[in-house]
Design a protein around this motif. Structure first.
Motif, PDB file in Angstrom:
ATOM      1  N   THR A 136       0.870  -1.185   0.000  1.00  0.00           N
ATOM      2  CA  THR A 136       0.000   0.000   0.000  1.00  0.00           C
ATOM      3  C   THR A 136       0.900   1.225   0.000  1.00  0.00           C
ATOM      4  N   SER A 137       0.652   2.133  -0.927  1.00  0.00           N
ATOM      5  CA  SER A 137       1.423   3.378  -0.967  1.00  0.00           C
ATOM      6  C   SER A 137       0.485   4.537  -1.232  1.00  0.00           C
ATOM      7  N   GLY A 138       0.773   5.679  -0.629  1.00  0.00           N
ATOM      8  CA  GLY A 138      -0.116   6.810  -0.841  1.00  0.00           C
ATOM      9  C   GLY A 138       0.355   8.060  -0.131  1.00  0.00           C
ATOM     10  N   LEU A 139      -0.514   9.060  -0.170  1.00  0.00           N
ATOM     11  CA  LEU A 139      -0.225  10.359   0.435  1.00  0.00           C
ATOM     12  C   LEU A 139      -1.515  10.941   0.985  1.00  0.00           C
ATOM     13  N   LEU A 140      -1.465  11.359   2.251  1.00  0.00           N
ATOM     14  CA  LEU A 140      -2.562  12.088   2.891  1.00  0.00           C
ATOM     15  C   LEU A 140      -2.060  13.484   3.221  1.00  0.00           C
ATOM     16  N   GLY A 141      -2.904  14.470   3.018  1.00  0.00           N
ATOM     17  CA  GLY A 141      -2.490  15.832   3.323  1.00  0.00           C
ATOM     18  C   GLY A 141      -3.656  16.716   3.684  1.00  0.00           C
ATOM     19  N   ASN A 142      -3.345  17.842   4.317  1.00  0.00           N
ATOM     20  CA  ASN A 142      -4.365  18.860   4.570  1.00  0.00           C
ATOM     21  C   ASN A 142      -3.693  20.215   4.736  1.00  0.00           C
ATOM     22  N   HIS A 143      -4.517  21.254   4.688  1.00  0.00           N
ATOM     23  CA  HIS A 143      -4.044  22.601   5.014  1.00  0.00           C
ATOM     24  C   HIS A 143      -5.102  23.263   5.870  1.00  0.00           C
ATOM     25  N   ILE A 144      -4.662  23.893   6.951  1.00  0.00           N
ATOM     26  CA  ILE A 144      -5.573  24.541   7.887  1.00  0.00           C
ATOM     27  C   ILE A 144      -5.212  26.011   8.023  1.00  0.00           C
ATOM     28  N   TRP A 145      -6.242  26.859   7.855  1.00  0.00           N
ATOM     29  CA  TRP A 145      -6.133  28.284   8.140  1.00  0.00           C
ATOM     30  C   TRP A 145      -7.011  28.608   9.337  1.00  0.00           C
ATOM     31  N   SER A 146      -6.540  29.471  10.225  1.00  0.00           N
ATOM     32  CA  SER A 146      -7.390  29.936  11.319  1.00  0.00           C
ATOM     33  C   SER A 146      -8.325  31.029  10.799  1.00  0.00           C
ATOM     34  N   PHE A 147      -9.549  31.055  11.347  1.00  0.00           N
ATOM     35  CA  PHE A 147     -10.515  32.070  10.922  1.00  0.00           C
ATOM     36  C   PHE A 147     -11.182  32.771  12.108  1.00  0.00           C
ATOM     37  N   ALA A 148     -10.944  32.291  13.320  1.00  0.00           N
ATOM     38  CA  ALA A 148     -11.537  32.901  14.512  1.00  0.00           C
ATOM     39  C   ALA A 148     -10.734  32.449  15.724  1.00  0.00           C
ATOM     40  N   GLY A 149     -10.979  33.133  16.850  1.00  0.00           N
ATOM     41  CA  GLY A 149     -10.293  32.765  18.071  1.00  0.00           C
ATOM     42  C   GLY A 149      -9.656  33.970  18.740  1.00  0.00           C
ATOM     43  N   ASP A 150      -8.747  33.704  19.642  1.00  0.00           N
ATOM     44  CA  ASP A 150      -8.073  34.747  20.407  1.00  0.00           C
ATOM     45  C   ASP A 150      -7.222  35.600  19.473  1.00  0.00           C
ATOM     46  N   SER A 151      -7.539  36.879  19.397  1.00  0.00           N
ATOM     47  CA  SER A 151      -6.812  37.774  18.478  1.00  0.00           C
ATOM     48  C   SER A 151      -5.372  38.015  18.937  1.00  0.00           C
ATOM     49  N   ASP A 152      -5.075  37.710  20.195  1.00  0.00           N
ATOM     50  CA  ASP A 152      -3.708  37.889  20.689  1.00  0.00           C
ATOM     51  C   ASP A 152      -2.796  36.715  20.336  1.00  0.00           C
ATOM     52  N   ARG A 153      -3.395  35.626  19.858  1.00  0.00           N
ATOM     53  CA  ARG A 153      -2.591  34.471  19.474  1.00  0.00           C
ATOM     54  C   ARG A 153      -2.266  34.527  17.986  1.00  0.00           C
ATOM     55  N   ARG A 154      -1.142  33.919  17.612  1.00  0.00           N
ATOM     56  CA  ARG A 154      -0.680  33.944  16.232  1.00  0.00           C
ATOM     57  C   ARG A 154      -1.653  33.217  15.317  1.00  0.00           C
ATOM     58  N   ASP A 155      -1.851  33.769  14.110  1.00  0.00           N
ATOM     59  CA  ASP A 155      -2.697  33.099  13.123  1.00  0.00           C
ATOM     60  C   ASP A 155      -2.072  31.771  12.715  1.00  0.00           C
ATOM     61  N   ILE A 156      -2.922  30.883  12.188  1.00  0.00           N
ATOM     62  CA  ILE A 156      -2.483  29.555  11.780  1.00  0.00           C
ATOM     63  C   ILE A 156      -2.593  29.402  10.272  1.00  0.00           C
ATOM     64  N   SER A 157      -1.549  28.907   9.658  1.00  0.00           N
ATOM     65  CA  SER A 157      -1.551  28.505   8.254  1.00  0.00           C
ATOM     66  C   SER A 157      -0.534  27.375   8.133  1.00  0.00           C
ATOM     67  N   THR A 158      -1.018  26.125   8.212  1.00  0.00           N
ATOM     68  CA  THR A 158      -0.124  24.976   8.254  1.00  0.00           C
ATOM     69  C   THR A 158      -0.520  23.940   7.213  1.00  0.00           C
TER      70      THR A 158
END
Length: 267
Positions: free
Chosen positions: A162-184
Motif C-alpha cells: 500500500t502506498s499513498g499520500l494524505l495531506g491537509n491545510h488549515i487556516w485559522s478564521f476565529a479565536g483569540d486575536s492575541d494568538r498567532r494566526d495559523i496557516s499549516t
C-alpha cells in the motif's frame, strides 16, 4: 484402510480450513488499516513520546492520540469517512520556565467523501474538509484558534503493498486575536507491506510546514503492527521509532517512539 484414510484426510481439511480463513480475515483487516478511507470502524489509541524539545533541549512530551475512524454509507457509490484526532498531552519544560502541563490538546476533525470502488486505474481516494477545534485545556496546550481547510488522500493497493499520500491545510478564521494566526500544511506519505500472517511494516512521515513561521517539522518513522484477537475483540498492536530530520528550535529533536493499540469493529 482406504476409507479410514479418506475420512482422516477430510477431517484434517475441515480442521485446517477455519484457521486458513481466520488468517485471511486478519490479513484483510490489516490491509484495511493501511487505507485511511477504508469502510472499517476503528479506534486507534496512539502513544507518542518525544524529547529534546525547546531551545534548551530539555523538554519532553508524551502525547496520547485518541483517533476514532467511523465510516458512513451515503449510497451505493459513496462513503463518508470521519477521522478524529483528540490528543491528551503531558509535557514538561517545552521552553525555559514553562513548567509542566497535562490535559487535552486541540482536536482535528477530518471528513473524507470517498468512492466505494477504486478508479479504473486502481486508485483509492477521498477528499473533504478538515477542522481545527480549540479544545485544549491549558494555554500551552491550545492555539486558541478555530481553523478550517481542505484535506485529501490518494493511495494504491497492489498485492501486499500500500502506498499513498494524505495531506491537509488549515487556516485559522476565529479565536483569540492575541494568538498567532495559523496557516499549516500537513503531509503524510506512507508505504506499507502486509504479510499473510497480518504483520504490517510501514515507513512514513508526518511532516508539517508552518507558513507563518516558515518552519518545517519532518520526522521519518518506521512502525510494525500485528492484527490479532484478544478474547472476542479484534485489535491491532504495534510500535515504532522516529527520527526528526527537521524541526524548529521549539520542536523535538533526535529519536522518538510510538506505541499503538487499535480496536477494530468490522461490519
Amino acid at each position: 484402510m482406504n476409507g479410514t484414510r479418506a475420512i482422516a484426510i477430510v477431517a484434517a481439511a475441515m480442521a485446517w480450513q477455519p484457521m486458513a480463513t481466520a488468517g485471511e480475515y486478519e490479513q484483510n483487516l490489516a490491509r484495511q488499516l493501511t487505507n485511511p478511507v477504508a469502510a472499517l470502524i476503528s479506534v486507534p489509541l496512539q502513544l507518542n513520546y518525544n524529547s529534546d524539545i525547546g531551545p534548551a533541549d530539555d523538554g519532553r512530551q508524551s502525547l496520547l492520540n485518541i483517533q476514532p475512524v467511523i465510516p458512513f454509507s451515503l449510497n451505493d457509490d459513496w462513503n463518508l469517512i470521519s477521522r478524529t484526532i483528540l490528543p491528551i498531552v503531558d509535557q514538561q519544560d517545552i521552553f525555559p520556565g514553562a513548567g509542566s502541563q497535562t490535559g487535552l490538546g486541540d482536536t482535528v476533525q477530518s471528513l473524507f467523501f470517498s468512492p466505494v470502488a477504486p478508479t479504473a486505474g486502481g486508485w483509492i481516494w477521498g477528499a473533504g474538509p478538515v477542522f481545527l477545534l480549540p479544545t485544549g485545556t491549558n494555554r500551552l496546550l491550545t492555539t486558541d484558534k478555530w481553523g478550517v481547510g481542505p484535506t485529501a488522500v490518494a493511495l494504491r493497493q497492489e498485492g501486499p503493498w500500500t502506498s499513498g499520500l494524505l495531506g491537509n491545510h488549515i487556516w485559522s478564521f476565529a479565536g483569540d486575536s492575541d494568538r498567532r494566526d495559523i496557516s499549516t500544511t500537513f503531509l503524510q506519505p506512507f508505504l506499507s507491506y502486509t504479510t499473510p500472517t497480518a504483520w504490517t511494516y510501514t515507513l512514513q512521515s508526518e511532516s508539517t510546514y508552518d507558513w507563518e513561521a516558515s518552519d518545517w517539522q519532518v520526522p521519518i518513522r518506521g512502525v510494525v503492527t500485528k492484527v490479532t484477537r484478544i478474547g472476542d475483540q479484534m485489535v491491532s498492536l504495534g510500535g515504532g521509532v522516529n527520527y526528526w530530520l527537521e524541526s524548529p528550535d521549539s520542536g523535538p529533536e533526535g529519536w522518538g517512539f510510538r506505541f499503538t493499540l487499535t480496536l477494530l469493529f468490522p461490519r
